[in-house]
Design an enzyme around this catalytic site. Structure first.
Site, PDB file in Angstrom:
ATOM      1  N   ASN A  38      -3.170  15.594 -18.423  1.00  0.00           N
ATOM      2  CA  ASN A  38      -2.861  14.804 -17.230  1.00  0.00           C
ATOM      3  C   ASN A  38      -3.449  13.401 -17.306  1.00  0.00           C
ATOM      4  O   ASN A  38      -2.804  12.422 -16.922  1.00  0.00           O
ATOM      5  CB  ASN A  38      -3.356  15.530 -15.979  1.00  0.00           C
ATOM      6  CG  ASN A  38      -2.859  16.948 -15.850  1.00  0.00           C
ATOM      7  OD1 ASN A  38      -3.616  17.862 -15.519  1.00  0.00           O
ATOM      8  ND2 ASN A  38      -1.581  17.177 -16.134  1.00  0.00           N
ATOM      9  N   ILE A  82     -12.351  26.023 -14.287  1.00  0.00           N
ATOM     10  CA  ILE A  82     -12.391  26.491 -15.670  1.00  0.00           C
ATOM     11  C   ILE A  82     -12.100  27.988 -15.648  1.00  0.00           C
ATOM     12  O   ILE A  82     -12.828  28.756 -14.998  1.00  0.00           O
ATOM     13  CB  ILE A  82     -13.765  26.251 -16.321  1.00  0.00           C
ATOM     14  CG1 ILE A  82     -14.134  24.760 -16.286  1.00  0.00           C
ATOM     15  CG2 ILE A  82     -13.773  26.763 -17.762  1.00  0.00           C
ATOM     16  CD1 ILE A  82     -15.567  24.487 -16.726  1.00  0.00           C
ATOM     17  N   TYR A  83     -11.044  28.405 -16.332  1.00  0.00           N
ATOM     18  CA  TYR A  83     -10.741  29.831 -16.411  1.00  0.00           C
ATOM     19  C   TYR A  83     -11.799  30.541 -17.251  1.00  0.00           C
ATOM     20  O   TYR A  83     -12.381  29.960 -18.174  1.00  0.00           O
ATOM     21  CB  TYR A  83      -9.352  30.055 -17.008  1.00  0.00           C
ATOM     22  CG  TYR A  83      -8.228  29.685 -16.068  1.00  0.00           C
ATOM     23  CD1 TYR A  83      -7.955  30.471 -14.950  1.00  0.00           C
ATOM     24  CD2 TYR A  83      -7.448  28.554 -16.277  1.00  0.00           C
ATOM     25  CE1 TYR A  83      -6.933  30.145 -14.075  1.00  0.00           C
ATOM     26  CE2 TYR A  83      -6.418  28.211 -15.408  1.00  0.00           C
ATOM     27  CZ  TYR A  83      -6.169  29.017 -14.308  1.00  0.00           C
ATOM     28  OH  TYR A  83      -5.160  28.681 -13.436  1.00  0.00           O
ATOM     29  N   ARG A  99       0.828  -1.214   0.000  1.00  0.00           N
ATOM     30  CA  ARG A  99       0.000   0.000   0.000  1.00  0.00           C
ATOM     31  C   ARG A  99       0.860   1.260   0.000  1.00  0.00           C
ATOM     32  O   ARG A  99       0.356   2.351   0.257  1.00  0.00           O
ATOM     33  CB  ARG A  99      -0.923  -0.006   1.218  1.00  0.00           C
ATOM     34  CG  ARG A  99      -1.839  -1.226   1.302  1.00  0.00           C
ATOM     35  CD  ARG A  99      -2.799  -1.083   2.483  1.00  0.00           C
ATOM     36  NE  ARG A  99      -3.617  -2.272   2.628  1.00  0.00           N
ATOM     37  CZ  ARG A  99      -3.529  -3.147   3.636  1.00  0.00           C
ATOM     38  NH1 ARG A  99      -2.632  -2.952   4.591  1.00  0.00           N
ATOM     39  NH2 ARG A  99      -4.319  -4.195   3.709  1.00  0.00           N
ATOM     40  N   ARG A 100       2.138   1.067  -0.266  1.00  0.00           N
ATOM     41  CA  ARG A 100       3.089   2.183  -0.202  1.00  0.00           C
ATOM     42  C   ARG A 100       3.725   2.475  -1.560  1.00  0.00           C
ATOM     43  O   ARG A 100       4.809   3.056  -1.625  1.00  0.00           O
ATOM     44  CB  ARG A 100       4.180   1.863   0.818  1.00  0.00           C
ATOM     45  CG  ARG A 100       3.628   1.551   2.203  1.00  0.00           C
ATOM     46  CD  ARG A 100       4.706   1.095   3.160  1.00  0.00           C
ATOM     47  NE  ARG A 100       4.149   0.720   4.463  1.00  0.00           N
ATOM     48  CZ  ARG A 100       4.861   0.266   5.489  1.00  0.00           C
ATOM     49  NH1 ARG A 100       6.173   0.133   5.360  1.00  0.00           N
ATOM     50  NH2 ARG A 100       4.276  -0.061   6.633  1.00  0.00           N
ATOM     51  N   ASP A 105      -6.627  22.608 -14.323  1.00  0.00           N
ATOM     52  CA  ASP A 105      -7.164  23.468 -15.385  1.00  0.00           C
ATOM     53  C   ASP A 105      -7.930  22.551 -16.342  1.00  0.00           C
ATOM     54  O   ASP A 105      -7.337  21.790 -17.107  1.00  0.00           O
ATOM     55  CB  ASP A 105      -5.990  24.164 -16.073  1.00  0.00           C
ATOM     56  CG  ASP A 105      -6.358  24.925 -17.336  1.00  0.00           C
ATOM     57  OD1 ASP A 105      -7.524  24.827 -17.789  1.00  0.00           O
ATOM     58  OD2 ASP A 105      -5.476  25.606 -17.888  1.00  0.00           O
ATOM     59  N   CYS A 136       1.211  20.755  -9.908  1.00  0.00           N
ATOM     60  CA  CYS A 136      -0.253  20.670  -9.885  1.00  0.00           C
ATOM     61  C   CYS A 136      -0.685  19.226  -9.660  1.00  0.00           C
ATOM     62  O   CYS A 136      -1.568  18.955  -8.857  1.00  0.00           O
ATOM     63  CB  CYS A 136      -0.833  21.198 -11.197  1.00  0.00           C
ATOM     64  SG  CYS A 136      -0.516  22.948 -11.476  1.00  0.00           S
TER      65      CYS A 136
END
Length: 287
Positions: free
Chosen positions: A201, A232-233, A150-151, A193, A170
């Protein structure tokens, strides 16, 4: 990818006004999670064209532990250009050069690139040298000998060095998980973003799963994407709304064409197959 469109729609409907460190405000929510089955198809957004070359080169750049944009610039990947340029503008060496002129000098002048092209101890540094620990190599070794651990975690957020980074990470931490011969990954992203960053990503960490799975003799399983501040920009609102009018197309596949180590992979070793997408939608990055 319906999961992405659902995220965008949710933030449009429920997001609250959020001022931030940039000059561009936006709307956002706190805490959102998406699940992607990556065992048969690859989650590359189809409601707009996503620049695959940038995704692959950036990930290979991370894996190599590099933090200087010269490798990216040399490969015509421009997603990190703004931050070194903004830093250069604050230096006594700045003489009114445009960003285009700055990047051309990075390309042509290795000494200049070494001095002004570095982003500080960002992702690659932390993955491969977090206070002396090669996290990526260590987690791969652990997957091989103790797959149910779990590591199996890699962190890009180093409090000792975060203030030295031109942009703090981010996508901050990821964890691997092995079950039934499949490798899965969950990413925690502190800031997302939705228009520009999140599609990258999703694809980047899914590709990382493919590469690590091959290295550890496993198959890709799933990718879980957990976002803290999902936003959202304001200058991306119309682009997001346009995407919501588009019907997602069938997802592509990714083929890894080499048996070499993950640490030796090159761009041509990775092939994107059957990527059918809607036209490009442009948007400015908030620096």
């Amino acid at each position: 990818m319906q999961q992405y469109l659902d995220l965008a729609r949710y933030v449009l409907e429920h997001g609250k006004y959020r001022p931030n460190r940039t000059d561009t405000a936006g709307i956002g929510v706190f805490g959102y999670q998406m699940h992607f089955d990556i065992s048969k198809h690859f989650p590359l957004l189809t409601t707009k064209k996503v620049h695959w070359k940038s995704i692959v080169h950036e990930l290979l750049w991370f894996i190599k532990g590099d933090t200087n944009i010269k490798y990216l610039v040399d490969n015509k990947v421009n997603i990190w250009n703004e931050w070194p340029y903004e830093s250069f503008k604050k230096s006594p060496h700045f003489n009114g050069e445009s960003q285009k002129e700055f990047i051309e000098r990075i390309r042509q002048d290795a000494k200049f690139a070494q001095q002004f092209g570095n982003l500080g101890p960002v992702y690659g540094k932390q993955w491969r040298d977090f206070n002396g620990v090669d996290q990526l190599k260590k987690v791969i070794a652990q997957i091989k000998v103790n797959p149910f651990s779990r590591r199996l975690i890699v962190s890009s957020w180093n409090p000792n060095e975060v203030d030295q980074m031109l942009l703090p990470p981010c996508h901050s931490l990821y964890q691997f998980y092995v079950q039934d011969g499949q490798l899965s990954c969950q990413l925690y992203q502190r800031s997302g973003d939705i228009f520009l960053g999140i599609p990258f990503n999703i694809a980047s960490y899914s590709l990382l799963v493919y590469l690590v799975a091959k290295e550890t003799n496993l198959k890709p399983g799933s990718f879980v994407h957990t976002i803290g501040d999902a936003h959202i920009y304001e200058n991306h609102l119309e682009q997001i709304k346009l995407q919501l009018t588009r019907q997602p197309k069938p997802l592509p596949k990714v083929v890894l064409k080499s048996d070499k180590s993950i640490f030796d992979y090159q761009f041509d070793d990775i092939e994107l197959v059957d990527y059918d997408h809607h036209p490009t939608i442009k948007g400015e990055v908030a620096v």
